[in-house]
Design a protein around this motif. Structure first.
Motif, short mmCIF file in Angstrom:
data_model
loop_
_atom_site.label_atom_id
_atom_site.label_comp_id
_atom_site.label_asym_id
_atom_site.label_seq_id
_atom_site.Cartn_x
_atom_site.Cartn_y
_atom_site.Cartn_z
N LYS A 46 0.84 -1.21 0.00
CA LYS A 46 0.00 0.00 0.00
C LYS A 46 0.87 1.26 0.00
N PHE A 47 1.95 1.24 0.79
CA PHE A 47 2.86 2.39 0.85
C PHE A 47 3.46 2.68 -0.52
N VAL A 48 3.91 1.64 -1.20
CA VAL A 48 4.53 1.83 -2.51
C VAL A 48 3.52 2.37 -3.51
N GLN A 49 2.28 1.85 -3.49
CA GLN A 49 1.26 2.34 -4.41
C GLN A 49 0.93 3.80 -4.15
N GLU A 50 0.79 4.18 -2.89
CA GLU A 50 0.51 5.57 -2.55
C GLU A 50 1.67 6.48 -2.95
N PHE A 51 2.89 6.01 -2.74
CA PHE A 51 4.06 6.80 -3.13
C PHE A 51 4.08 7.03 -4.63
#
Length: 71
Positions: free
Chosen positions: A53-58
């Protein structure tokens, strides 16, 4: 040298005809190949769900910033 053919009143060398046919053959192969989507991102191999999720949001925030600076 090679032979010549008369096409539409002009002399055309056989090697020019061969080069033209090879070019057309190559264009035909290029047209027949399936088109690939260049916008598709590679899969994200995250260790856990939170990291994914963090990578997608970034990536979303980075693309938004990139669009702002491009205009």
């Amino acid at each position: 040298m090679g032979g010549f053919y008369t096409i539409a009143g002009r002399k055309v060398a056989t090697h020019h005809m061969v080069l033209g046919m090879l070019g057309l053959y190559g264009l035909g192969i290029k047209a027949a190949l399936p088109k690939t989507d260049k916008t598709q991102n590679p899969p994200i191999n995250a260790a856990n769900e939170d990291e994914g999720k963090f990578v997608q949001e970034f990536l979303k925030s980075f693309e938004a910033e990139e669009k702002k600076t491009a205009h």
